[in-house]
Design an enzyme around this catalytic site. Structure first.
Site, PDB file in Angstrom:
ATOM      1  N   ALA A 106      21.797  36.420   9.107  1.00 53.34           N
ATOM      2  CA  ALA A 106      20.658  37.240   9.527  1.00 53.34           C
ATOM      3  C   ALA A 106      20.519  37.300  11.038  1.00 53.34           C
ATOM      4  CB  ALA A 106      19.372  36.700   8.899  1.00 53.34           C
ATOM      5  N   ASN A 135      23.392  39.133  12.777  1.00 52.39           N
ATOM      6  CA  ASN A 135      23.237  40.578  12.570  1.00 52.39           C
ATOM      7  C   ASN A 135      22.293  41.179  13.608  1.00 52.39           C
ATOM      8  OD1 ASN A 135      24.838  40.394  10.270  1.00 52.39           O
ATOM      9  ND2 ASN A 135      23.111  40.414   8.852  1.00 52.39           N
ATOM     10  N   TYR A 190      12.908  35.537   3.147  1.00 53.18           N
ATOM     11  CA  TYR A 190      12.886  34.494   2.112  1.00 53.18           C
ATOM     12  C   TYR A 190      14.147  34.539   1.254  1.00 53.18           C
ATOM     13  CZ  TYR A 190      11.532  31.931  -2.072  1.00 53.18           C
ATOM     14  OH  TYR A 190      11.503  31.054  -3.122  1.00 53.18           O
ATOM     15  N   GLY A 227      17.588  44.966   6.457  1.00 47.28           N
ATOM     16  CA  GLY A 227      16.400  44.370   7.049  1.00 47.28           C
ATOM     17  C   GLY A 227      16.655  43.823   8.442  1.00 47.28           C
ATOM     18  N   ASP A 228      17.817  43.219   8.635  1.00 46.95           N
ATOM     19  CA  ASP A 228      18.168  42.706   9.962  1.00 46.95           C
ATOM     20  C   ASP A 228      18.350  43.851  10.960  1.00 46.95           C
ATOM     21  OD1 ASP A 228      18.231  40.145   8.801  1.00 46.95           O
ATOM     22  OD2 ASP A 228      20.342  40.403   8.268  1.00 46.95           O
TER      23      ASP A 228
END
Length: 319
Positions: A37, A40, A169, A259-260
Site C-alpha cells: 500500500a 503504491n 483494513y 484505493g492507494d
C-alpha cells in the site's frame, strides 16, 4: 537517512507479488511485481513529479534487490531502507479466479518488512518531509511495526508535518476490534484520514455512522476526512461541509491498488496547493487510471497524462 527536500515520506512493508492469470491450484506461469500500500502511494506521487521516500526493511537477497530496483526505477528514494539478513521477503500470490473475482494469498509472517522498528524510522523522520503517509496495514504486522507506526505519527505531528492515515483494513491480519483499538488513537495524530465507507467505524466507536465518525474526527483535530465509495466516487468532509464527486467512467480490468492510487492523487493535489474539489478530482482520476491496467501501480499516470481520461471517448487511439 533520506535526502533532504522530500515532499512525502511513507513507511511500511513492500511485498513481492506473484500474479497468475488463472487458478493457482492448476499451476501455470507467474509474473513478479512489486506490491504494498505505501509503496503504491510513493510511486503514484513520484510519477506525478513529487519527491517521495519509502522507509522499510527488505530481505538481503535477490527479492529484496528486486523491491529496491523497482522503487528506484520509479524515482522513489530508498536511502532509509534497511536490508535484513535474517528474514525473508513478504510474498503475495494473486490469482484471477474468474473474470470478475480476484483472490489474494499472503505469505508475510516473520517477513523482513514486519520487523520494522522505531530505530528504522528515526533518521528519515529527522530529515523531514511535508507529508508523512501511513496505512492501517503496517501496525497490524507485528508489535514492533505497530510501535514504529505510532512513533512516526507522534513525531511527525509534533514536528508540524501533515500526517495522512489510510485505514486500509485487512481482516487476515487482525480483527476489527484489534484494529479499532490501535487506529482510533492513531487517527488523533492525523490531519487527513482516508477510509472506505465500511472502514470508518475503525477510527471511532463501533457502529457509529459516517456523520458521527466525521464529527468525532474533526473535533479531535483532523482537518479532512475522505470516504472512498468505489465505483460511486468519493466524498470529502471538512469543517466547511461535505462534497462528493462521481467516479470517472472507465473499463476496469484490475481493481487492486485503486484505493492507494486515490490516496496518491489526493496527496498530490494537497502538495500542489489545489483547492479541495480539485484534489478530489485528481484522486478520483488516479483511482480510475489504476483499475484500467493490471498491477497495483503500473497503470498510474505521469503528470502529462492526467488529462487522458477526460475528453477522450472509449476506444480512442491517439496518433
Amino acid at each position: 537517512m533520506t535526502a533532504p527536500g522530500v515532499e512525502l515520506l511513507t513507511l511500511g512493508e513492500a511485498l513481492v507479488s506473484l500474479r497468475s492469470s488463472g487458478p493457482l491450484a492448476v499451476g501455470g506461469p507467474l509474473t513478479m511485481h512489486l506490491a504494498g500500500a505505501e509503496t503504491n502511494v510513493a510511486i503514484g506521487l513520484a510519477r506525478l513529479g513529487h519527491r517521495t521516500a519509502w522507509v522499510g526493511r527488505v530481505s538481503d537477497d535477490e527479492l529484496g534487490e528486486f523491491v529496491l530496483r523497482q522503487l528506484r526505477a520509479e524515482g522513489v528514494d530508498t536511502d532509509g531502507v534497511r536490508r535484513d539478513p535474517d528474514r525473508p521477503a513478504g510474498l503475495m500470490f494473486l490469482e484471477r479466479r474468474t473474470a470478475d473475482v480476484t483472490r489474494v494469498q499472503y505469505h508475510r509472517t516473520g517477513s523482513a518488512g514486519s520487523a520494522l522498528t522505531c530505530d528504522d524510522v528515526t533518521g528519515p523522520l529527522a530529515a523531514g518531509a511535508r507529508v508523512l503517509h501511513l496505512s492501517g496495514i503496517t501496525p497490524a504486522l507485528s508489535d514492533s511495526a505497530r510501535e514504529a507506526t505510532v512513533f512516526a505519527a507522534r513525531q511527525a505531528a509534533a514536528a508540524g508535518m501533515t500526517v495522512s492515515l489510510d485505514v486500509n483494513y485487512r481482516g487476515r491480519l487482525w480483527s476489527r476490534e484489534a484494529a479499532r483499538a490501535v487506529l482510533t488513537p492513531l487517527a488523533g495524530y492525523a490531519s487527513i484520514v482516508i477510509a472506505s465507507a465500511d472502514e470508518l467505524d475503525l477510527v471511532a466507536e463501533p457502529g457509529a455512522d459516517e456523520a458521527d465518525v466525521v464529527a468525532a474526527l474533526l473535533r479531535r483535530g483532523v482537518q479532512t476526512v475522505l470516504v472512498k465509495l468505489g465505483s460511486d466516487g468519493a466524498r470529502v468532509h471538512t469543517r466547511d461541509g461535505v462534497q462528493q464527486l462521481a467516479a470517472v467512467p472507465v473499463t476496469a480490468v484490475d481493481t487492486v491498488g485503486a484505493g492507494d492510487a486515490f490516496t496518491a492523487g489526493y496527496l498530490s493535489g494537497h502538495l500542489d496547493g489545489l483547492d479541495l474539489i480539485d484534489r478530489l478530482r485528481r484522486a478520483v482520476a488516479l483511482g480510475a487510471f489504476a483499475v484500467t491496467a493490471h498491477g497495483d501501480w503500473e497503470g498510474l499516470p505521469r503528470r502529462a497524462e492526467l488529462s487522458l481520461l477526460t475528453g477522450n471517448a472509449a476506444g480512442t487511439t491517439l496518433r
